[in-house]
Scaffold this active site. Sequence first.
Site, PDB file in Angstrom:
ATOM      1  N   LYS A 156      -1.705   8.051   6.757  1.00  6.21           N
ATOM      2  CA  LYS A 156      -0.999   8.980   5.865  1.00  6.21           C
ATOM      3  C   LYS A 156      -0.407  10.163   6.646  1.00  6.21           C
ATOM      4  O   LYS A 156       0.634  10.702   6.262  1.00  6.21           O
ATOM      5  CB  LYS A 156      -1.931   9.460   4.759  1.00  6.21           C
ATOM      6  CG  LYS A 156      -2.321   8.350   3.784  1.00  6.21           C
ATOM      7  CD  LYS A 156      -1.103   7.798   3.052  1.00  6.21           C
ATOM      8  CE  LYS A 156      -1.458   6.799   1.976  1.00  6.21           C
ATOM      9  NZ  LYS A 156      -0.281   6.332   1.229  1.00  6.21           N
ATOM     10  N   ILE A 178      -0.409   5.453  -9.940  1.00  5.43           N
ATOM     11  CA  ILE A 178       0.606   6.495  -9.790  1.00  5.43           C
ATOM     12  C   ILE A 178       2.008   5.888  -9.896  1.00  5.43           C
ATOM     13  O   ILE A 178       2.890   6.425 -10.579  1.00  5.43           O
ATOM     14  CB  ILE A 178       0.415   7.218  -8.428  1.00  5.43           C
ATOM     15  CG1 ILE A 178      -0.920   7.982  -8.410  1.00  5.43           C
ATOM     16  CG2 ILE A 178       1.585   8.162  -8.154  1.00  5.43           C
ATOM     17  CD1 ILE A 178      -1.300   8.553  -7.037  1.00  5.43           C
ATOM     18  N   TYR A 232     -15.961   9.544  -0.713  1.00  8.47           N
ATOM     19  CA  TYR A 232     -15.449  10.858  -0.287  1.00  8.47           C
ATOM     20  C   TYR A 232     -16.575  11.885  -0.185  1.00  8.47           C
ATOM     21  O   TYR A 232     -16.394  12.963   0.354  1.00  8.47           O
ATOM     22  CB  TYR A 232     -14.389  11.379  -1.272  1.00  8.47           C
ATOM     23  CG  TYR A 232     -13.012  10.824  -0.995  1.00  8.47           C
ATOM     24  CD1 TYR A 232     -12.156  11.449  -0.098  1.00  8.47           C
ATOM     25  CD2 TYR A 232     -12.571   9.666  -1.626  1.00  8.47           C
ATOM     26  CE1 TYR A 232     -10.892  10.943   0.166  1.00  8.47           C
ATOM     27  CE2 TYR A 232     -11.305   9.146  -1.368  1.00  8.47           C
ATOM     28  CZ  TYR A 232     -10.476   9.797  -0.476  1.00  8.47           C
ATOM     29  OH  TYR A 232      -9.226   9.287  -0.206  1.00  8.47           O
ATOM     30  N   SER A 240      -0.864  11.644   1.727  1.00  4.16           N
ATOM     31  CA  SER A 240      -2.085  11.960   0.980  1.00  4.16           C
ATOM     32  C   SER A 240      -2.618  13.275   1.515  1.00  4.16           C
ATOM     33  O   SER A 240      -2.401  13.614   2.687  1.00  4.16           O
ATOM     34  CB  SER A 240      -3.150  10.884   1.196  1.00  4.16           C
ATOM     35  OG  SER A 240      -4.407  11.352   0.751  1.00  4.16           O
ATOM     36  N   ASP A 267       5.621  -8.188  -1.196  1.00  2.00           N
ATOM     37  CA  ASP A 267       4.526  -7.560  -0.450  1.00  2.00           C
ATOM     38  C   ASP A 267       5.137  -6.543   0.516  1.00  2.00           C
ATOM     39  O   ASP A 267       5.870  -6.915   1.442  1.00  2.00           O
ATOM     40  CB  ASP A 267       3.773  -8.669   0.303  1.00  2.00           C
ATOM     41  CG  ASP A 267       2.607  -8.120   1.117  1.00  2.00           C
ATOM     42  OD1 ASP A 267       2.554  -6.896   1.350  1.00  2.00           O
ATOM     43  OD2 ASP A 267       1.759  -8.938   1.524  1.00  2.00           O
TER      44      ASP A 267
HETATM   45  P1  NAP Z   1      -3.708   1.834  -6.970  1.00  2.00           P
HETATM   46  O1  NAP Z   1      -4.240   2.290  -8.275  1.00  2.00           O
HETATM   47  O2  NAP Z   1      -4.584   1.053  -6.061  1.00  2.00           O
HETATM   48  O3  NAP Z   1      -2.342   1.005  -7.223  1.00  2.00           O
HETATM   49  C1  NAP Z   1      -1.709   0.475  -6.101  1.00  2.00           C
HETATM   50  C2  NAP Z   1      -0.359  -0.090  -6.456  1.00  2.00           C
HETATM   51  O4  NAP Z   1       0.249  -0.536  -5.229  1.00  2.00           O
HETATM   52  C3  NAP Z   1      -0.414  -1.281  -7.369  1.00  2.00           C
HETATM   53  O5  NAP Z   1       0.729  -1.292  -8.193  1.00  2.00           O
HETATM   54  C4  NAP Z   1      -0.396  -2.469  -6.390  1.00  2.00           C
HETATM   55  O6  NAP Z   1       0.210  -3.659  -6.918  1.00  2.00           O
HETATM   56  C5  NAP Z   1       0.525  -1.925  -5.339  1.00  2.00           C
HETATM   57  N1  NAP Z   1       0.329  -2.568  -4.035  1.00  2.00           N
HETATM   58  C6  NAP Z   1      -0.811  -2.694  -3.318  1.00  2.00           C
HETATM   59  N2  NAP Z   1      -0.571  -3.388  -2.199  1.00  2.00           N
HETATM   60  C7  NAP Z   1       0.749  -3.696  -2.212  1.00  2.00           C
HETATM   61  C8  NAP Z   1       1.604  -4.405  -1.337  1.00  2.00           C
HETATM   62  N3  NAP Z   1       1.145  -4.949  -0.203  1.00  2.00           N
HETATM   63  N4  NAP Z   1       2.898  -4.562  -1.694  1.00  2.00           N
HETATM   64  C9  NAP Z   1       3.384  -4.047  -2.837  1.00  2.00           C
HETATM   65  N5  NAP Z   1       2.624  -3.355  -3.707  1.00  2.00           N
HETATM   66  C10 NAP Z   1       1.321  -3.193  -3.389  1.00  2.00           C
HETATM   67  O7  NAP Z   1      -3.215   3.067  -6.100  1.00  2.00           O
HETATM   68  P2  NAP Z   1      -2.840   4.572  -6.537  1.00  2.00           P
HETATM   69  O8  NAP Z   1      -4.082   5.369  -6.618  1.00  2.00           O
HETATM   70  O9  NAP Z   1      -1.901   4.547  -7.683  1.00  2.00           O
HETATM   71  O10 NAP Z   1      -2.104   5.067  -5.204  1.00  2.00           O
HETATM   72  C11 NAP Z   1      -0.701   5.014  -5.051  1.00  2.00           C
HETATM   73  C12 NAP Z   1      -0.325   5.695  -3.745  1.00  2.00           C
HETATM   74  O11 NAP Z   1      -0.817   7.038  -3.744  1.00  2.00           O
HETATM   75  C13 NAP Z   1      -0.933   5.034  -2.487  1.00  2.00           C
HETATM   76  O12 NAP Z   1       0.003   5.101  -1.433  1.00  2.00           O
HETATM   77  C14 NAP Z   1      -2.141   5.909  -2.176  1.00  2.00           C
HETATM   78  O13 NAP Z   1      -2.499   5.851  -0.831  1.00  2.00           O
HETATM   79  C15 NAP Z   1      -1.619   7.257  -2.595  1.00  2.00           C
HETATM   80  N6  NAP Z   1      -2.671   8.235  -2.919  1.00  2.00           N
HETATM   81  C16 NAP Z   1      -3.536   8.002  -3.942  1.00  2.00           C
HETATM   82  C17 NAP Z   1      -4.523   8.946  -4.229  1.00  2.00           C
HETATM   83  C18 NAP Z   1      -5.516   8.756  -5.358  1.00  2.00           C
HETATM   84  O14 NAP Z   1      -6.481   9.537  -5.450  1.00  2.00           O
HETATM   85  N7  NAP Z   1      -5.336   7.782  -6.240  1.00  2.00           N
HETATM   86  C19 NAP Z   1      -4.608  10.110  -3.464  1.00  2.00           C
HETATM   87  C20 NAP Z   1      -3.721  10.300  -2.418  1.00  2.00           C
HETATM   88  C21 NAP Z   1      -2.734   9.352  -2.165  1.00  2.00           C
HETATM   89  P3  NAP Z   1      -0.680  -4.869  -7.542  1.00  2.00           P
HETATM   90  O15 NAP Z   1      -1.106  -4.387  -8.895  1.00  2.00           O
HETATM   91  O16 NAP Z   1       0.247  -6.025  -7.636  1.00  2.00           O
HETATM   92  O17 NAP Z   1      -1.829  -5.074  -6.625  1.00  2.00           O
END
Ligand code: NAP
Length: 267
Positions: free
Chosen positions: A169, A29, A210, A152, A75
């Site tokens: 969240k 995202i 889920y 979320s 981080d």
């Molecule tokens: P994702 O695909 O796992 O990508 C996570 C991103 O966050 C990556 O760019 C990762 O960087 C970075 N990250 C992880 N740990 C970090 C840290 N300690 N410091 C800095 N950056 C960090 O996640 P996503 O699905 O895009 O989710 C993004 C956000 O949306 C999250 O907050 C998640 O909880 C929320 N969300 C997601 C969903 C869903 O269905 N996907 C639904 C509801 C909410 P690296 O590549 O360097 O590891």
Amino acid sequence: MQIYQRTKELQMKKLEGKVAIITGSSRGIGKEIAIKLSHEGAKVIVNYSSSPEKAEEVVKQIKQQGGEATAIQADMSRVDQIQQLVTKAVEKYGQLDILVSNAGIEYFGKLEEITPEDFDRVFSLNVAGQLFVTQAAARYLTSGGRIVLTSSISAGKSVLYHTLYAASKAAVSAMVLNLAPELGERGITINAIAPGGTATDMAQENAKRYTHPSLQNVSPDALLKSKISLQRLAQPQEIAAAVTFLVSDDASYITGSTLAVDGGILF
Ligand code: NAP
């Protein structure tokens, strides 16, 4: 003259002249938020924790499309690194107008399995990280500044073994609600987005969890149809579009809100 004015307005990008930090924007995202904000004219900081190549790919893509971006490792669960990120961003582009706090981690575990270390890992990124990056960014934001945190849809739903993540969240929605008056005094808005299931690495890794164990034999397609009005996962670009709205002038009177972008959840 009026037609000339209107044409000029239509040509103007919504975020021209703005500088934005998007945490966790090497993938998923966050990546799409960085690309979309840059399409609207913002200079963007692409933050990552462990994927330098992916972050540089995002920067390359933005630059190829005529935008401006810089990748910075930090981080977001470490307060010292959060502060360095914000300082480096301001040193690089001279100002800060938008913070999108997107970095987060997922967690599933039974009550008896949750350790204090698990709690710290999830809450230090999903809660403390989002609070302290807001604090660090707020030092530089001026009137018209925009903050979007990431909650979320899980915050308001019962899912088996999802307690730790959902609680982290839920804290985010409470944070934006209570920071809104404090930042509102300075003309800054703060909101959260609450995505539903979105097609990213995180969703890929956790999708099965889920589903209640009694429904493991039901096809993923049938489950999506039974749980989501639009009958599919979100694409990360659809979450990015909602964030772009919240950080634009169009959302000037929205603050303290959590915006669900979930395709119409049915459960
Ligand atoms: P994702 O695909 O796992 O990508 C996570 C991103 O966050 C990556 O760019 C990762 O960087 C970075 N990250 C992880 N740990 C970090 C840290 N300690 N410091 C800095 N950056 C960090 O996640 P996503 O699905 O895009 O989710 C993004 C956000 O949306 C999250 O907050 C998640 O909880 C929320 N969300 C997601 C969903 C869903 O269905 N996907 C639904 C509801 C909410 P690296 O590549 O360097 O590891």
